[in-house]
Design a protein around this motif. Structure first.
Motif, PDB file in Angstrom:
ATOM      1  N   THR A 111      34.218  59.519  40.065  1.00  0.00           N
ATOM      2  CA  THR A 111      34.302  58.815  38.776  1.00  0.00           C
ATOM      3  C   THR A 111      34.803  59.766  37.686  1.00  0.00           C
ATOM      4  O   THR A 111      35.429  59.326  36.728  1.00  0.00           O
ATOM      5  N   LYS A 126      32.016  45.081  41.381  1.00  0.00           N
ATOM      6  CA  LYS A 126      33.110  44.120  41.229  1.00  0.00           C
ATOM      7  C   LYS A 126      33.556  43.972  39.771  1.00  0.00           C
ATOM      8  O   LYS A 126      34.729  43.816  39.485  1.00  0.00           O
ATOM      9  N   THR A 160      34.863  47.957  35.152  1.00  0.00           N
ATOM     10  CA  THR A 160      36.053  48.800  35.277  1.00  0.00           C
ATOM     11  C   THR A 160      35.820  50.108  34.516  1.00  0.00           C
ATOM     12  O   THR A 160      34.988  50.176  33.610  1.00  0.00           O
ATOM     13  N   ARG A 169      30.490  40.755  31.136  1.00  0.00           N
ATOM     14  CA  ARG A 169      31.465  40.386  32.174  1.00  0.00           C
ATOM     15  C   ARG A 169      30.840  39.438  33.206  1.00  0.00           C
ATOM     16  O   ARG A 169      31.499  38.523  33.697  1.00  0.00           O
ATOM     17  N   GLU A 187      37.949  51.382  32.514  1.00  0.00           N
ATOM     18  CA  GLU A 187      38.465  51.161  31.153  1.00  0.00           C
ATOM     19  C   GLU A 187      37.330  50.638  30.244  1.00  0.00           C
ATOM     20  O   GLU A 187      37.105  51.157  29.150  1.00  0.00           O
ATOM     21  N   ASP A 188      36.613  49.632  30.723  1.00  0.00           N
ATOM     22  CA  ASP A 188      35.470  49.084  29.960  1.00  0.00           C
ATOM     23  C   ASP A 188      34.399  50.156  29.761  1.00  0.00           C
ATOM     24  O   ASP A 188      33.790  50.259  28.701  1.00  0.00           O
TER      25      ASP A 188
END
Ligand SMILES: NC(=O)c1ccc[n+]([C@@H]2O[C@H](COP(=O)([O-])OP(=O)(O)OC[C@H]3O[C@@H](n4cnc5c(N)ncnc54)[C@H](O)[C@@H]3O)[C@@H](O)[C@H]2O)c1
Length: 322
Positions: free
Chosen positions: A139, A13, A16, A307, A18-19
């Motif tokens: 991925t 969840k 991301t 996060r 990007e992270d």
């Protein structure tokens, strides 16, 4: 003081791509500067598989991934690989979190492929080939599609069902994707190989000048996906030299004496920090030999922890009475 427990669903969840790309690029940068601690993996070997400890420290982040590989597990309904990660505060050693590391492994592996292609592939790469369409392919595609404008995906897997599911996934992201024979898949700008093969699946004559290859699948002694002659024609970049010599794409060619250690051009970190040059011409073939590093896991875990704290996610447990 409490420890946060994060399940695979929690990690899925909040993490991301990007992270993950930012965290993994930072880890490679620190590695390139010689600012990481990453002792070699420790193995426990059993009849049916193994367990590995992967500890690492980088810049205020520390921890260990504890991961198994049991190839016969699917017969009893368990995955081959399962992984947990303990994330510690290096100031005190306190275990800040215990989290799933299966999703972290998949995401950080994809991110490494994306970052390697960002530094090594031709900037105008448009056609992306995938040999092997299992877990890692997804991925890898996710990370590459954040870095390049992918115009076409060509995919091959010995299991056509897996190839079909993968191209449907690519199409759902708006990319033109097709199942093709392996030779045609290799006619591309960036080739990603993610099979567990122990003998070459990609032939030398299928590889043209200018290609970049992310060789992801070989991560244990004896595994290899590329014909050794491809290695001899290419500029080889590894994630970590010691790990790659032991268990990366180059391990078989090195142990047979076909390839010399001195022919390895650089680590990805050295390219990122500018210690060594990357691609020098549009004709070079570049290969990124990925074995998977503990610093990628720990750097990614630090983002997951951050996060989770921001969104108050996970179960908090008081393991100790202080
Ligand atoms: N470098 C890293 O950091 C890293 C990280 C995770 C996994 N891996 C390795 O990547 C490989 C793939 O992992 P996964 O999680 O995607 O496994 P997976 O089982 O989900 O997928 C593997 C896929 O390869 C296909 N395949 C097998 N042999 C093939 C062949 N000869 N030609 C074409 N396709 C073939 C299978 O049908 C399957 O679809 C494994 O060897 C794994 O150990 C590497």
């Amino acid at each position: 003081m409490e420890t946060t427990i994060l399940t695979k669903k929690d990690v899925e969840k909040i993490l991301t791509m990007e992270d993950t790309i930012k965290a993994v690029e930072h880890a490679f940068e620190m590695h390139g500067k010689g600012l990481t601690q990453m002792p070699p993996k420790v193995y426990l070997n059993f009849d049916k598989g193994d367990l590995r400890a992967m500890p690492a420290y980088l810049e205020g982040k520390a921890g260990v991934k504890w991961v198994n590989s049991h190839p016969e597990n699917p017969k009893i309904g368990l995955p081959t690989v399962m992984a947990l990660l303990i994330y510690n505060d290096p100031e005190t050693g306190f275990p800040l979190a215990v989290m799933d590391a299966m999703h972290i492994t998949n995401m950080r592996t994809g991110a490494a492929g994306g970052i390697a292609a960002k530094y090594l592939a031709r900037k105008n790469s448009k056609v992306f080939g995938f040999v092997g369409c299992g877990t890692q392919a997804y991925t890898q595609f996710m990370a590459l599609s954040m870095i390049f404008k992918i115009e076409e995906v060509k995919a091959y897997d010995i299991n056509e069902g897996n190839a079909k599911k993968f191209i449907e996934f690519c199409e759902s992201k708006g990319v033109d994707a097709k199942i093709r024979g392996i030779e045609e898949v290799c006619d591309c700008d960036v080739l990603t190989t993610t099979t567990p093969s122990k003998k070459p699946v990609v032939k030398e004559e299928w590889v043209s000048n200018g290609m970049h290859i992310n060789a992801i699948g070989a991560d244990a002694p004896g595994k290899q996906e590329l014909d050794e002659k491809i290695l001899l024609r290419s500029k080889i970049i590894v994630d970590d030299l010691e790990q790659a010599l032991h268990s990366g794409e180059i391990n078989v060619a090195i142990s047979k004496g076909i390839l010399e250690e001195s022919s390895i051009h650089a680590t990805l970190g050295e390219i990122i920090v500018g210690k060594k040059p990357g691609r020098l011409s549009d004709d070079e073939i570049t290969i990124f030999d990925s074995t998977g590093l503990a610093i990628q896991d720990i750097s990614t875990a630090s983002i997951v922890y951050k996060r989770a704290a921001e969104s108050d996610m996970g179960i908090k447990i008081k393991f100790f009475d202080f």
